[in-house]
Design an enzyme around this catalytic site. Structure first.
Site: not given
Ligand code: NAD
Ligand code: WQD
Length: 338
Positions: A125, A149, A153
């Site tokens: 991330s 979190y 990572k």
């Molecule tokens: P999500 O929660 O929709 O998907 C994660 C999946 O992993 C879920 O289906 C959950 O049930 C499964 N899971 C969690 N723990 C598990 C375990 N111990 N064993 C088996 N399954 C398990 O999230 P997402 O948005 O699809 O994110 C996928 C990956 O990408 C995550 O690792 C997340 O940290 C990373 N990521 C997400 C974002 C974001 O904003 N969505 C941003 C950066 C990184």
């Molecule tokens: C985006 C912008 C908020 C909600 C997070 C995690 C990051 C990654 C992605 C997994 C910011 C603003 C948000 C609301 C708002 N996840 N906001 N009102 O914070 O960039 O990233 O998700 O890896 O680790 O930190 O994403 O969508 O929460 O926020 O004003 O109700 O929207 O302040 O500027 P963020 P976000």
């Protein structure tokens, strides 16, 4: 044919990646404990692709289940999405996050090594860049974490680097996602957060559909064009395609490498609100409230390393992202079981 194991494949990004893999003829096997998803997402993958998705409901920390899966399938590569991802929850439950994300990844890698599988695509991330000193962010920026979190990572990235140092046969892609948004253009798949969403896009779309009355905008006094936070929003389908490129690169012995998956352009909270209002033709009432603790002013990628090494670029526009979210939200107002 070789099998790609997708941990967390029923989740938001995983399910979209399953579609792209299936459509390119990869043989996919999903392992997910459904702690943050519904198996219905995989039915939708099947509906879209016309193919069958093999699914095992189980946990990446279940060592004997993992051993069985690797023994019974010719797995060539693991795409590892499984993990917990809510920043605020991670501050309340740090041990649960380290246990699930860090221990889970260790168990997975141990089982991979035991079975001679050393190709891994890991969901990292942009959070690993902490509060960047300048923009755009390149992969060689200093890394830091501001919450459990993010630290999970970062620690996993470091563990994977040690693993590669100890055994250079490993090929590992650290994909650092910026802000994934959007949904499948069919309207059949999208983000289905549990309870009150943390992220901006699900909040905005729930206000547009009338599930929530008002959007809280977390601060308008940041040093950005309109004072609200700026992020690099990327369509989940573009992100999914990035995984295909990474899988193909692993086959060429890339060692361990990090790639930013972002568009390379920042949009403010109010840009997103206006884009959503335009597409949905619904007003998005909002109120400016205090900054959210831990938020940074602005964050966007320099995605040129992914372009040069992987031949990957994000193709979808902001309008695509917003209209696909709106289609998903309006066709499935209550998510997968609406
Ligand atoms: P999500 O929660 O929709 O998907 C994660 C999946 O992993 C879920 O289906 C959950 O049930 C499964 N899971 C969690 N723990 C598990 C375990 N111990 N064993 C088996 N399954 C398990 O999230 P997402 O948005 O699809 O994110 C996928 C990956 O990408 C995550 O690792 C997340 O940290 C990373 N990521 C997400 C974002 C974001 O904003 N969505 C941003 C950066 C990184
Ligand atoms: C985006 C912008 C908020 C909600 C997070 C995690 C990051 C990654 C992605 C997994 C910011 C603003 C948000 C609301 C708002 N996840 N906001 N009102 O914070 O960039 O990233 O998700 O890896 O680790 O930190 O994403 O969508 O929460 O926020 O004003 O109700 O929207 O302040 O500027 P963020 P976000």
């Amino acid at each position: 044919m070789n099998v790609i194991l997708i941990t967390g494949g029923a989740g938001y990004i995983g399910s979209h990646t399953c579609v792209e893999l299936q459509e390119r003829g990869f043989d996919v096997l999903v392992l997910d404990n459904l702690c943050n998803s519904h198996a219905e997402s995989l039915n939708r993958v099947e509906q879209i692709t016309g193919g069958n998705v093999r699914f095992i409901e189980g946990d990446i920390r279940d060592r004997s289940l993992l051993a069985q899966i690797f023994q019974n399938n010719a797995i060539s590569c693991v795409v590892h999405f499984a993990g917990l991802k809510a920043v605020s929850e991670s501050c309340e439950l740090p041990l649960a996050y380290y246990e699930n994300n860090v221990s889970g990844t260790i168990t997975l890698c141990q089982t991979m090594a035991d079975n001679g599988v050393r190709n891994l695509v890991f969901s990292s991330s942009a959070t690993v860049y902490g509060n960047p000193a300048s923009l755009p962010i390149t992969e060689d920026f200093p890394l830091s974490a501001t919450n459990p979190y993010g630290r999970s990572k970062l620690v996993i990235e470091e563990i994977l680097a040690d693993l590669h140092k100890a055994d250079s046969r490993w090929n590992i892609a650290l994909l650092r996602y910026f802000n994934p948004v959007g949904a499948h253009p069919s309207g059949l798949m999208g983000e289905d957060p549990n309870g009150i969403p943390n992220n901006l896009m699900p909040c905005v779309s729930q206000v547009a559909i009338g599930k929530r009355k008002i959007l809280n905008v977390f601060g308008n006094d940041y040093p950005t064009s309109d004072g609200t936070g700026v992020r690099d929003y990327i369509h989940v389908q573009d992100l999914a395609c990035g995984h295909i490129c990474a899988i193909q690169r692993l086959d060429k012995n890339c060692g361990i490498q990090a790639w930013n998956l972002g568009v390379g352009q920042g949009h403010s909270v109010l840009d997103m609100v206006r884009a959503f209002e335009k597409v949905s033709e619904q007003p998005i009432p909002y109120e400016v409230v205090a900054r959210r603790p831990g938020d940074i002013a602005a964050c966007y990628a320099d995605p040129s390393k992914a372009r040069n090494d992987l031949g990957w670029v994000a193709k979808k526009s902001l309008e695509d992202m917003v209209s696909d979210v709106w289609r998903w939200q309006s066709q499935n107002p209550n998510g997968y079981y609406g």
